[in-house]
Design a protein around this motif. Sequence first.
Motif: not given
Length: 129
Positions: A59-66, A95-97, A113-118
């Motif tokens: 995996p790799f980071k595309a942006s702060e939320t993706l 990713f949801t809570d 919690p660090s990935v909720v909303g991403k």
Amino acid sequence: TWTTGYWDCCKPSCSWAGKGNVKNPVQSCDAETGEVLHDLNEPSVCTGGRAATCQNNKPFKASETLSMGFAAAAVSGGHGLTGDANCGQCFELRFTDQVHKDGGGWPWGGADPSVVGKRMVVQVTNIGY
């Protein structure tokens, strides 16, 4: 639906010819040199061959939320995933809570919690056989 992770280093099942509706199957790499293998029939390192999952299949980071990544699909059951045809397909995970309860009332699920909303887009590279 829930997700999990794994890494077994075997040749991805979507690396064999004829898997999925794709121009080229998922690459596999030489277990000793790391070089991309061009012989689609090279056996998996897990059965005595040289073909393994490539090191760049992570995996790799595309942006702060993706983020982007690769996944094995569980292809049995009533969720619409059927097997070989799923090779190469992409799916968006959110990713949801949200926490669920199993039949016995035990809670499961809910992202850290660090990935909720991403979100994460994954490509199916393995179907487990």
